[in-house]
Design a protein around this motif. Structure first.
Motif, PDB file in Angstrom:
ATOM      1  N   ASP A 177       0.849  -1.184   0.000  1.00 37.85           N
ATOM      2  CA  ASP A 177       0.000   0.000   0.000  1.00 37.85           C
ATOM      3  C   ASP A 177       0.893   1.244   0.000  1.00 37.85           C
ATOM      4  O   ASP A 177       1.637   1.480   0.957  1.00 37.85           O
ATOM      5  N   ASP A 182       1.132   6.759 -10.325  1.00 37.15           N
ATOM      6  CA  ASP A 182       0.382   5.584 -10.767  1.00 37.15           C
ATOM      7  C   ASP A 182       0.293   4.582  -9.609  1.00 37.15           C
ATOM      8  O   ASP A 182       1.293   3.960  -9.237  1.00 37.15           O
ATOM      9  N   GLU A 183      -0.885   4.431  -9.034  1.00 33.66           N
ATOM     10  CA  GLU A 183      -1.062   3.536  -7.884  1.00 33.66           C
ATOM     11  C   GLU A 183      -0.701   2.095  -8.233  1.00 33.66           C
ATOM     12  O   GLU A 183      -0.096   1.389  -7.427  1.00 33.66           O
ATOM     13  N   ASP A 184      -1.058   1.661  -9.435  1.00 36.41           N
ATOM     14  CA  ASP A 184      -0.762   0.279  -9.828  1.00 36.41           C
ATOM     15  C   ASP A 184       0.752   0.057  -9.942  1.00 36.41           C
ATOM     16  O   ASP A 184       1.267  -0.995  -9.532  1.00 36.41           O
ATOM     17  N   ALA A 185       1.458   1.056 -10.489  1.00 34.89           N
ATOM     18  CA  ALA A 185       2.916   0.939 -10.607  1.00 34.89           C
ATOM     19  C   ALA A 185       3.556   0.915  -9.228  1.00 34.89           C
ATOM     20  O   ALA A 185       4.514   0.162  -8.975  1.00 34.89           O
ATOM     21  N   LYS A 203       2.127  -0.122  -6.434  1.00 37.27           N
ATOM     22  CA  LYS A 203       1.815  -1.420  -5.811  1.00 37.27           C
ATOM     23  C   LYS A 203       2.734  -2.507  -6.347  1.00 37.27           C
ATOM     24  O   LYS A 203       3.252  -3.329  -5.581  1.00 37.27           O
ATOM     25  N   GLU A 204       2.951  -2.486  -7.650  1.00 38.61           N
ATOM     26  CA  GLU A 204       3.845  -3.470  -8.258  1.00 38.61           C
ATOM     27  C   GLU A 204       5.259  -3.343  -7.691  1.00 38.61           C
ATOM     28  O   GLU A 204       5.914  -4.360  -7.411  1.00 38.61           O
ATOM     29  N   TYR A 205       5.718  -2.117  -7.507  1.00 39.34           N
ATOM     30  CA  TYR A 205       7.043  -1.921  -6.936  1.00 39.34           C
ATOM     31  C   TYR A 205       7.104  -2.436  -5.504  1.00 39.34           C
ATOM     32  O   TYR A 205       8.078  -3.096  -5.106  1.00 39.34           O
TER      33      TYR A 205
END
Length: 407
Positions: A320, A361-364, A366-368
């Motif tokens: 998060d 970018d929230e998705d980027a 989260k992926e990190y």
């Protein structure tokens, strides 16, 4: 500042016995059900010695005995370590047991008693079963128990893996080796924790300079890690230098002093990060970098504040990108700063710029945050103070491990 591996050669399968004149081993003596629980390190000759110890007011008996050994002549030749039982909060009997453990070990290794150090780790409040220890110590000379990997295994408690390293460097045209081993997984917090660290080198350096270097480096390595905010009773880092490399005596005036300093710091940083990486229940190693603080001391306090925050650690575990928790940890650090100059990065992702949210970018993100190693960078302004701290995420598994530690 983290030392990079440039002037040194990382030894394949290097370990605490890689330096000239050192030997290590481990065996099972019955303190644990099946795993090895008794380890030792031995130098062919007395070595210059230095140590740093837990800041916990309750210092376990082995620490007292080891400090007494080093204080006599600033030398050590052998170290005995048991896992499973900490021999802490055990009163006069525990202290006598630590002395007896040292005496038995010294006699077995053929060294003077004050040249032996004692370390214990494990459950607090239980007395050592001295009959099992005596039997185990008597088996040490058997060649089948020799091997640095056995030492690394014997000193573990809730750790999931062994932690060892060795590097080589050239000083005065001589090859100097520095090796080390450590244990630690839970009860880890800045200013020493439930960890043991042992470093050996064949460098020629006096105990006084070795002590100065160790104290300085500890503040940049072992004192910059945290797992859960708890500090234990037993913990120490010992460094032994036996001079077998036959370089000219290292002093701050030696032309290659900085090379040795950096090499020792690299070994200590490596071991410190391995402890953080192996935190109980951890799934990620987290590095916090602070730049632009008014002083290095201020940067250190802020880095520790971030890495010690349970809210930051749980957010990392949940992938998060809750940068508000990082801002909060900076704010309650007690250090002076200008909130309007603070910027925060998760890896290369800018999430806060000059004290206000920066679109990302929230998705980027989260992926990190699902990667094995995470870096949080806090830029506080234009000053020169900087520091780095290491820790891990806080998981459900951590609760499970520590809810049943005694059972």
């Amino acid at each position: 500042m983290e030392v990079q591996l440039e002037q040194f050669k990382l030894m394949k399968d290097g370990n605490i016995a890689s330096a000239k004149g050192f030997q290590a081993g481990g065996l099972h003596c019955g303190l644990r059900k099946k795993k090895m629980d008794l380890g030792w390190v031995y130098s062919e000759v007395p070595a210059q010695a230095a140590g740093v110890y837990t800041t916990n007011v309750f210092q376990a008996a082995p620490l007292k005995v080891t400090q007494e050994s080093i204080e006599k002549e600033q030398q050590l030749q052998a170290i005995i370590v048991n896992s499973a039982i900490a021999n802490a909060c055990t009163g006069e009997q525990g202290l006598q047991d630590a002395y007896d453990m040292r005496k038995l070990f010294a006699e077995t290794m053929g060294v003077e008693e004050h040249l032996a150090a004692v370390a214990s780790t494990g459950l607090i409040g239980e007395l050592l079963p001295m009959d099992k220890l005596q039997k185990g110590i008597s088996q040490i000379p058997d060649y089948k128990h020799i091997g640095a990997s056995k030492f690394e295994s014997a000193i573990l408690t809730t750790d999931t893996k062994e932690k060892g390293i060795a590097i080589e460097l050239e000083i005065d045209g001589q090859i100097v080796t520095i090796g080390g081993a450590a244990k630690g997984s839970g009860m880890i917090h800045p200013n020493m924790a439930t960890m043991l660290g042992f470093v050996t080198t064949d460098a020629n350096i006096s105990s006084s300079y070795l002590s100065d270097v160790l104290k300085s480096i500890t503040n940049r390595s072992f004192n910059m890690i945290t797992v859960d905010g708890d500090t234990s009773t037993n913990d120490m880092v010992l460094v032994l230098a036996n001079g077998k490399a036959e370089n000219q005596a290292l002093t701050p005036e030696h032309r290659e002093w900085q090379k040795f300093y950096d090499a020792l710091q690299f070994v200590c940083e490596y071991l410190a990060k391995e402890i953080a990486r192996d935190g109980e229940g951890a799934t990620r190693l987290v590095e916090v970098q602070v730049e632009g603080a008014f002083t290095d001391e201020s940067a250190t306090a802020i880095a520790k504040s971030i890495i010690s925050s349970n809210l930051v650690k749980t957010a990392i575990h949940g992938a998060d990108a809750n940068w508000g928790r990082i801002i909060t940890a900076i704010g309650y650090s007690g250090e002076s700063l200008d909130p309007d100059k603070v910027s925060i990065y998760l890896g290369n992702i800018l999430v806060v710029e000059n004290g206000v949210p920066h679109p990302f970018d929230e998705d980027a993100a989260k992926e990190y945050l699902l990667e094995d190693e995470i870096t949080i960078l806090a830029k506080l302004g234009d000053a020169n103070g900087k520091a780095t701290a290491w820790g891990c995420d806080l998981s459900y598994e951590y609760v499970r491990i520590n809810a049943s530690y005694r059972t």
